[in-house]
Structure formats: C-alpha cells, structure tokens
Design a protein around this motif. Sequence first.
Motif, short mmCIF file in Angstrom:
data_model
loop_
_atom_site.label_atom_id
_atom_site.label_comp_id
_atom_site.label_asym_id
_atom_site.label_seq_id
_atom_site.Cartn_x
_atom_site.Cartn_y
_atom_site.Cartn_z
N LEU A 228 0.88 5.44 -5.58
CA LEU A 228 0.52 7.07 -5.27
C LEU A 228 2.36 7.25 -5.25
O LEU A 228 2.97 7.36 -3.93
N GLY B 121 -7.57 13.60 -3.18
CA GLY B 121 -7.53 13.91 -4.73
C GLY B 121 -8.14 13.20 -4.96
O GLY B 121 -7.75 12.81 -6.53
N LEU B 122 -8.49 11.80 -4.40
CA LEU B 122 -8.39 10.67 -4.93
C LEU B 122 -9.70 10.06 -6.21
O LEU B 122 -10.72 11.41 -5.53
N ASP B 123 -10.11 9.61 -6.64
CA ASP B 123 -11.26 8.55 -7.36
C ASP B 123 -12.16 8.23 -6.49
O ASP B 123 -11.72 6.91 -6.18
N ILE C 226 -12.50 4.96 -8.94
CA ILE C 226 -11.61 4.03 -9.27
C ILE C 226 -10.97 3.57 -7.50
O ILE C 226 -10.85 2.68 -7.67
N ASP C 227 -10.12 4.67 -7.47
CA ASP C 227 -9.51 4.85 -5.94
C ASP C 227 -10.23 3.81 -4.97
O ASP C 227 -9.54 3.11 -4.62
N VAL D 227 -2.31 12.17 -12.07
CA VAL D 227 -3.65 11.21 -11.22
C VAL D 227 -3.95 9.65 -11.82
O VAL D 227 -3.59 9.00 -12.32
N ARG E 148 -0.10 7.17 -12.18
CA ARG E 148 0.27 6.26 -11.79
C ARG E 148 -0.59 4.42 -11.68
O ARG E 148 -0.47 3.87 -11.40
N ARG E 149 -1.70 4.88 -12.75
CA ARG E 149 -2.74 3.52 -13.07
C ARG E 149 -1.70 2.78 -14.07
O ARG E 149 -2.22 1.64 -14.48
N PRO F 29 -9.69 -3.33 -10.00
CA PRO F 29 -10.69 -2.79 -10.59
C PRO F 29 -9.64 -2.60 -11.64
O PRO F 29 -9.96 -2.23 -12.79
N THR F 30 -8.43 -1.65 -11.35
CA THR F 30 -7.75 -1.02 -12.28
C THR F 30 -7.03 -2.05 -13.38
O THR F 30 -7.92 -1.79 -14.99
N ILE G 119 -10.46 -3.17 -16.04
CA ILE G 119 -10.48 -1.54 -16.88
C ILE G 119 -9.55 -1.79 -17.60
O ILE G 119 -10.14 -1.26 -18.79
#
Lengths: 85, 357
Positions: free
Chosen positions: A18, A38-40, A42-43, B50, B53-54, B109-110, B113
């Motif tokens: 973040l 507001g995480l999803d 995958i988070d 969002v 960041r990944r 997981p990131t 994926i």
Amino acid sequence: MEDFKVTLKQQIIDSLNLQGMKPEEIDDNAPLFGEGLGLDSIDSLELMVLLERNYGIKIEDAREGRKVLTSVQSMADYIQQNRKI
Amino acid sequence: MNRVMYIKAATCISPQHSYDAEMFLAPPVSSDTGRLYVLDQDYRKYISPVAIRRMSRLLKMSITAGMQCLADANVQPDAIITGTGRGSVSDMEHFLHDMIEFKEEALNPTYFIQSTYNSVNGWLALQTKCTSYNQTYVHRGLSLELALLDAQLTLSEVDGTQNVLVGGFDEMTDYYHFVKNKVGYWKQEQINSLELLKHNDTTGTIGGEGSSFFVLSNDNDNDNATTAITAIQTLHKPTVEELQTAVLSLLTKNGLTANDIDVLLSGMNGNSGFKAFNDAMANMLPGSAIAAFKHLCGDFDTATGFGLWLANYMIAKQTLPELAIIKQGTSKAIKHILLFNQTIAGDASLMLLEQSL
C-alpha cells in the motif's frame, strides 16, 4: 496492544504494498474490504499468508476467516489469542 | 488472400525515449554496465492505484504500452496477440524464492498469479473488455514474430476491417542477467552501449528489455497508417547460404529486387559469431542504407519489437536517426525496409515493411 496494532498495520502495508500509506492512517475499526481500505479478494489471500508466516496461524474455515479479516482490531484480537509464533 | 498488415499505431517503452516519439534519442541513453534498463513512465495513466501496487515492472510497462497504442489508434481491439520470451521473470523469481524459503507453504498468491506468461494479455483484455481472440506466444527469440504471423493469418481470414493489438515484451532481472553471463551471453569487456557494434570482434552482446505494441489492421481505411508489414519469415538456425536464399525468395515473392530495399534495419548485436551473416546481408543489398538498433535497446527475446517500432518511425518521419546509421544508402526516400534479426540462439527473422501512403 496499541504497539502491536501499529506493528500489524505496518505488516499489512508491506504485505499489500500500500504505497504511500502510514500505520496511523489506518483506523483500527474501519472495514478492510469494500469501504475503508478497499481491499479485494486477492488481498484477503495475502493477509492469510501474512497470518501464517508471521504468527503461525492457519485459518481453514472461510467463515472464520471473514470474521478475522473484518478490521485491524479483529485481526489483532484473533492473533493475540491464537498466535503460535 | 491479403496478408498486408497496416500499422495504425505503434508504442514502445524501451531504454530510449521512445514512449514519446517526438523525444526519440533526444538525448540518447547509454550504459557502461553491460545492460540497458527501460525508462519507466507514469504508469498510473492506465492502471488503477489498487492494481498497480501488485504489478511488476513488466506488467506496468506492457499494459501502459498496449493501452496507449489503442488510444493512439482510437480503436477497440478485435483480438489481442502477444509474444514474450520469458514473461514475468521477476514475479516467477519471487515465487520460486518463496517456495524455497517457506518450504512450499504460505506462498503469496500475487506472484503466482502474475508470473504466468499471459498475465499481460489478461490485464489488457480486462481493461478493454475485449472477450475475443487472445493469445500469447512464448517461443524465446521468435515470440513476437510468431504473434505477428498469427495476426497476419487472423486478419487475412476475416471479413471486413479488423484491428488486432500485437505486442512483444520482456524484462531483464539481475538474476537472469547473472545466469546468462555464465553461459556467455554478454560481452566480458566493459563497453559503452552506443559503441557496441564497434566491438564485433568478440563474442557476446549487452542485455536489454522493453515493451512494444502495435495496432495492426487489414485495411488502411482512413489512410492513417504510414507503414505496412507485407511479409514475415522466420528461419531456424540458418546457415549464411540459407539466409541469402531466404532473402532472395522473400524479395521475389513480393515483386521486389535488392535495389528496392532502401534500408536494411539489422538486429546485429556486436557478437562476432554473427558477423558473417551481417556481412552477407550487406553484400546482398549494396545500395541500401544499413541501420541497427540493438546498441539502443540491448538484446532480448522480443527486441524485434523495438526494431519494428523504429522501422515504422523511419518510414513515418522519412528519416534515419544518425545514431542508428551504419552505412548511408543511395536512396533518399524510405519506401521499403527489410528488418533482419538474429536471436542469441541463432534463429533469424525477416520482415518486409513498405510505405503505405
């Protein structure tokens, strides 16, 4: 407990990358998903990994996981009671 | 069957200032470290906070290049076809490192994926809501060429005008550079990247990376494409004689002679092992100007993308950038370019480009 929550917030920031966010900007009781941070989905998996790596906690029941990952406060409470490392 | 593909837009994020074509080589970027790094752009233009960041650098630069290319062409893609030699190497390295460190448990997981080869295509499809044909070719140094061949077949088989987004992308990580150094990929002597081609008496080259995207169409309906790709050919580890035969055959099939090629744009990389091939190409096209591009972008599996972007730039601007010129030709106009590339493994590709206006 307060110091621990700051540590946990920093771990969440690092784990979810973040960028630009500081621990004091995360409200203890704000929802982590949807509104609030507001995480999803995958988070949520990344947070499960955080719990396992840092505290030896493995949550296998999805309903329990949903409760634990409600807010920083709920995570901190659960970790304090169930941590193995 | 019409196999001509018009380049409606081209975008390249590379070690040079290529994202904004008006800034190309102003100034040129060079390196003494044996590798060239992509110049990062403002990736937030097309990627949400969002999501960004990944993402690894490769994802960010490829999604941005792809989306910018579509914006420049002002079209919705009818297909997304890409090529990558290695895919998201940094994500894969993270994932494999974690597998060892955490004994195959509690893996993020990131990284998993996004380490898949088709993650760029997936993101582009989501961003554009393009649910039609989507393909990623992973064939080392010929990955982009195969994506282009697929685009050519796709566009030749459809009725009416279609636009295909085609791209090539690869990143260079520290570990990958280190490993490939052990098998002799890179030059052992320290050289400035812009001087690479003068050091063609030793083996090896310099590393590079980049992401290039093109909107290709089977119809130049609005006359906004300045360049057309008229032929693509790949060759598996050809000998010099086989390469010469292939070039002659390609020209003949397209109704051209050696005198028609205004520029030979070569992927020569300073490796002494390829000198005979480059000399043979130069001898076959005595009147053509010779230009090169790997001293500008480094060598990597989809470096041809930078070459194709540069060829399109040359035809659109009708200019040969001074830093790319190896030899001046007899023709002033740039109507036909032969793009020739050799991979580090010795495979080769030929692409014929033509001014379409």
